[in-house]
Write a protein that holds these residues in place. Structure first.
Motif, PDB file in Angstrom:
ATOM      1  N   ILE A 127       0.297   3.845   2.087  1.00 29.74           N
ATOM      2  CA  ILE A 127      -0.328   2.507   1.876  1.00 29.74           C
ATOM      3  C   ILE A 127      -1.777   2.609   2.139  1.00 29.74           C
ATOM      4  N   VAL A 128      -2.507   1.705   1.380  1.00 31.36           N
ATOM      5  CA  VAL A 128      -4.194   1.794   1.736  1.00 31.36           C
ATOM      6  C   VAL A 128      -4.394   0.391   2.100  1.00 31.36           C
ATOM      7  N   VAL A 129      -5.200   0.055   3.252  1.00 28.73           N
ATOM      8  CA  VAL A 129      -5.586  -1.171   3.599  1.00 28.73           C
ATOM      9  C   VAL A 129      -6.987  -1.582   3.395  1.00 28.73           C
ATOM     10  N   PRO A 130      -7.371  -2.033   2.384  1.00 26.13           N
ATOM     11  CA  PRO A 130      -8.797  -2.408   2.159  1.00 26.13           C
ATOM     12  C   PRO A 130      -9.031  -3.524   2.959  1.00 26.13           C
ATOM     13  N   VAL A 131     -10.262  -3.591   3.674  1.00 29.07           N
ATOM     14  CA  VAL A 131     -10.577  -4.924   4.430  1.00 29.07           C
ATOM     15  C   VAL A 131     -11.622  -5.562   3.826  1.00 29.07           C
ATOM     16  N   HIS A 132     -11.638  -6.794   3.667  1.00 29.89           N
ATOM     17  CA  HIS A 132     -12.785  -7.436   3.156  1.00 29.89           C
ATOM     18  C   HIS A 132     -13.553  -8.041   4.174  1.00 29.89           C
ATOM     19  N   LEU A 133     -14.650  -7.246   4.689  1.00 33.33           N
ATOM     20  CA  LEU A 133     -15.257  -7.262   5.765  1.00 33.33           C
ATOM     21  C   LEU A 133     -16.269  -8.673   5.597  1.00 33.33           C
ATOM     22  N   CYS A 134     -16.474  -9.404   6.543  1.00 38.71           N
ATOM     23  CA  CYS A 134     -17.266 -10.564   6.453  1.00 38.71           C
ATOM     24  C   CYS A 134     -17.023 -11.699   5.564  1.00 38.71           C
ATOM     25  N   GLY A 135     -15.942 -11.459   4.490  1.00 44.51           N
ATOM     26  CA  GLY A 135     -15.369 -12.390   3.760  1.00 44.51           C
ATOM     27  C   GLY A 135     -15.882 -11.704   2.061  1.00 44.51           C
ATOM     28  N   GLN A 136     -16.251 -10.717   2.238  1.00 43.09           N
ATOM     29  CA  GLN A 136     -16.656 -10.033   0.765  1.00 43.09           C
ATOM     30  C   GLN A 136     -15.696  -9.221   0.284  1.00 43.09           C
ATOM     31  N   PRO A 137     -15.130  -9.304  -0.607  1.00 43.00           N
ATOM     32  CA  PRO A 137     -14.074  -8.586  -1.251  1.00 43.00           C
ATOM     33  C   PRO A 137     -14.410  -7.075  -1.406  1.00 43.00           C
ATOM     34  N   CYS A 138     -13.642  -6.106  -1.035  1.00 43.64           N
ATOM     35  CA  CYS A 138     -13.850  -4.721  -1.730  1.00 43.64           C
ATOM     36  C   CYS A 138     -13.611  -4.692  -3.174  1.00 43.64           C
ATOM     37  N   ASP A 139     -14.050  -3.424  -3.610  1.00 40.90           N
ATOM     38  CA  ASP A 139     -13.871  -3.141  -5.049  1.00 40.90           C
ATOM     39  C   ASP A 139     -12.395  -2.839  -5.472  1.00 40.90           C
ATOM     40  N   GLN A 141     -10.606  -3.448  -7.878  1.00 41.30           N
ATOM     41  CA  GLN A 141     -10.128  -2.855  -9.267  1.00 41.30           C
ATOM     42  C   GLN A 141      -9.949  -1.103  -9.238  1.00 41.30           C
ATOM     43  N   ALA A 142     -11.359  -0.812  -8.545  1.00 39.50           N
ATOM     44  CA  ALA A 142     -11.425   0.638  -8.412  1.00 39.50           C
ATOM     45  C   ALA A 142     -10.287   1.051  -7.794  1.00 39.50           C
ATOM     46  N   ILE A 143      -9.951   0.290  -6.544  1.00 35.97           N
ATOM     47  CA  ILE A 143      -8.835   0.981  -5.647  1.00 35.97           C
ATOM     48  C   ILE A 143      -7.462   0.716  -6.359  1.00 35.97           C
ATOM     49  N   PHE A 144      -7.178  -0.158  -6.844  1.00 40.67           N
ATOM     50  CA  PHE A 144      -6.041  -0.499  -7.823  1.00 40.67           C
ATOM     51  C   PHE A 144      -5.675   0.954  -8.705  1.00 40.67           C
ATOM     52  N   ALA A 145      -6.878   1.045  -9.408  1.00 42.01           N
ATOM     53  CA  ALA A 145      -6.740   2.209 -10.365  1.00 42.01           C
ATOM     54  C   ALA A 145      -6.236   3.476  -9.677  1.00 42.01           C
ATOM     55  N   LEU A 146      -6.990   3.882  -8.558  1.00 39.73           N
ATOM     56  CA  LEU A 146      -6.323   4.837  -7.747  1.00 39.73           C
ATOM     57  C   LEU A 146      -5.079   4.775  -7.233  1.00 39.73           C
ATOM     58  N   SER A 147      -4.549   3.788  -7.039  1.00 43.80           N
ATOM     59  CA  SER A 147      -3.083   3.500  -6.609  1.00 43.80           C
ATOM     60  C   SER A 147      -2.148   3.660  -7.650  1.00 43.80           C
ATOM     61  N   GLN A 148      -2.708   3.575  -8.967  1.00 44.42           N
ATOM     62  CA  GLN A 148      -1.825   3.781  -9.893  1.00 44.42           C
ATOM     63  C   GLN A 148      -1.777   5.279 -10.392  1.00 44.42           C
ATOM     64  N   LYS A 149      -3.049   6.019  -9.916  1.00 43.04           N
ATOM     65  CA  LYS A 149      -2.980   7.391  -9.956  1.00 43.04           C
ATOM     66  C   LYS A 149      -2.323   8.354  -8.887  1.00 43.04           C
ATOM     67  N   TYR A 150      -2.227   7.728  -7.776  1.00 43.24           N
ATOM     68  CA  TYR A 150      -1.851   8.671  -6.657  1.00 43.24           C
ATOM     69  C   TYR A 150      -0.717   7.776  -6.054  1.00 43.24           C
ATOM     70  N   PHE A 152      -0.015   5.020  -4.048  1.00 40.36           N
ATOM     71  CA  PHE A 152       0.181   4.261  -2.932  1.00 40.36           C
ATOM     72  C   PHE A 152       0.121   2.669  -3.204  1.00 40.36           C
ATOM     73  N   LYS A 153       0.817   2.030  -2.270  1.00 41.59           N
ATOM     74  CA  LYS A 153       0.925   0.660  -1.945  1.00 41.59           C
ATOM     75  C   LYS A 153      -0.509   0.042  -1.324  1.00 41.59           C
ATOM     76  N   ILE A 154      -0.845  -1.292  -1.697  1.00 43.19           N
ATOM     77  CA  ILE A 154      -1.902  -1.649  -1.150  1.00 43.19           C
ATOM     78  C   ILE A 154      -1.774  -3.218  -0.562  1.00 43.19           C
ATOM     79  N   ILE A 155      -2.172  -3.244   0.493  1.00 41.37           N
ATOM     80  CA  ILE A 155      -2.458  -4.372   1.554  1.00 41.37           C
ATOM     81  C   ILE A 155      -3.763  -4.831   1.563  1.00 41.37           C
ATOM     82  N   GLU A 156      -3.996  -5.855   0.981  1.00 40.01           N
ATOM     83  CA  GLU A 156      -5.336  -6.424   1.183  1.00 40.01           C
ATOM     84  C   GLU A 156      -5.568  -7.078   2.674  1.00 40.01           C
TER      85      GLU A 156
END
Length: 386
Positions: A127-139, A141-150, A152-156
């Motif tokens: 699992i990878v947990v990107p954190v939308h600090l201050c309310g601004q979302p992480c990138d 689409q790029a993280i999702f593309a890496l999840s498809q390649k490697y 892992f699951k994603i929890i925002e």
């Protein structure tokens, strides 16, 4: 005193809570599904499950994705400890990915480099947990593309971000994640006093999340493993927890949701004034990615310490002395004593550490007046000697 953040409770909020208190359902009543429905309609996610905190939501999200002993969860060091602790609750291991120097969020380029190395060592994250600090979302689409390649699951971890958007779509729609988590703590965008929510588009994950938040108990015949004895019957089919939200909290959430768009718009107005009035100060102001619409939970300034005689601590203390109750979000998780016992040390994630050495969260909340904002700016001017 001007706090860095605070809730806005109106008479309609109070009436909603009192209405529940006068009813027969203080908990597990109709307000909870009503609150969940309002968040589903706002975000476009298929399922929303209200719980008693975002920490609880992170915990059951990890369990629903079957994180356990021998697995890895990766997140950013620049977050509250709950984003990492949720893995430890499951017996898994934690590692971190350093931040992007402009957004202060988990950096996809650093994530990719770490994934390449982890693949060679056979220690990829589950699992990878990107954190939308201050309310601004992480990138995402790029993280999702890496999840498809490697794989892992994603929890925002969108604890800061309800009401924001990514690529024109509401944060929480789970387009690029398996589960998204919101927080409704009093200083967040909307509040239920304490509270959180897990959102997903996956029917099976939603079922697991629902079981895990309430002792693993079900009254649904389709989920039972033995015949029913009668209409009173329930079965425990998993090991769950008491992470339920009360109906009083949910009623407050329903009422607050009616003002969510207004609250975020007001935060943007405050941020725009800060951007204009602080432009000539020796500060780095928040940069906003063109693909994002921040919920602006926090307005973080970074001191340009080479351009001022004051130290980070001196500026912070000078503001507090003027009753500007600033804060610092966050102390990098890997520098905490508990994590240093695991082998983490200062120097491993330099961008997060540099951010920590310069950052101050200045007041930002929707009912903040222009006069209060001027007080903050004048105190900053004095503290920085500009």
């Amino acid at each position: 005193m001007i706090r860095y953040g605070q809730q806005d409770i109106t008479q309609s909020d109070i009436d909603a809570v009192i209405g529940v208190m006068k009813s027969i359902n203080l908990t597990q009543g109709p307000s909870i599904p009503q609150f969940e429905k309002s968040v589903v309609e706002y975000t476009g996610a298929k399922h929303a499950l209200a719980v008693n905190s975002a920490t609880s939501a992170l915990h059951i999200a990890c369990l629903a994705l079957e994180l356990g002993q021998g697995d890895w969860l990766w997140t950013t060091p620049n977050t509250f400890v709950a984003s990492a602790n949720c893995a430890l609750y499951c017996g898994a291991s934690v590692d971190f990915v350093d931040i992007d120097p402009r957004t202060y969020n988990l950096c996809p380029l650093k994530l990719e480099a770490k994934l390449v190395e982890a693949a060679r060592e056979n220690r990829l994250p589950k699992i990878v947990v990107p954190v939308h600090l201050c309310g601004q979302p992480c990138d995402m689409q790029a993280i999702f593309a890496l999840s498809q390649k490697y794989g892992f699951k994603i929890i925002e971890d969108a604890s800061h971000a309800i009401g924001g958007a990514y690529q024109g779509e509401p944060i929480g729609n789970c387009q690029f994640s398996d589960i998204t988590v919101f927080s409704f703590h009093p200083v967040k965008i909307i509040t239920t006093a304490e509270g959180g929510m897990a959102l997903t588009n996956d029917d099976d994950l939603a079922t697991r999340l629902g079981l895990l938040r309430s002792h693993g108990i079900t009254r649904d015949p389709d989920l039972m493993t033995q015949p029913m004895d009668g209409p009173w019957y329930y079965q425990q089919v998993a090991l769950g927890f008491n992470y339920r939200m009360t109906d009083m909290q949910a009623a407050l959430g329903v009422s607050q949701m009616t003002r969510l768009t207004q609250y975020v718009a007001q935060r943007h107005e405050i941020a725009a004034r800060y951007n204009e009035l602080l432009a000539d100060f020796p500060l780095t102001l928040p940069w906003q990615h063109p693909d994002s619409y921040s919920a602006y939970h926090l307005y973080v300034i970074r001191l340009q310490l080479d351009k001022t005689r004051a130290t980070h601590l001196q500026v912070f203390e000078a503001l507090r002395a003027r009753e500007i109750m600033v804060n610092l979000h966050y102390i990098p998780v890997h520098t905490q004593p508990y994590y240093q016992k695991m082998g983490f040390r200062v120097g491993l994630f330099p961008e997060s550490e540099k951010y920590y050495a310069e950052a101050i969260s200045i007041p930002m909340y929707p009912t903040m007046s222009e006069d209060e904002q001027r007080q903050v700016i004048n105190a900053l001017r004095e503290a920085l000697d500009v």
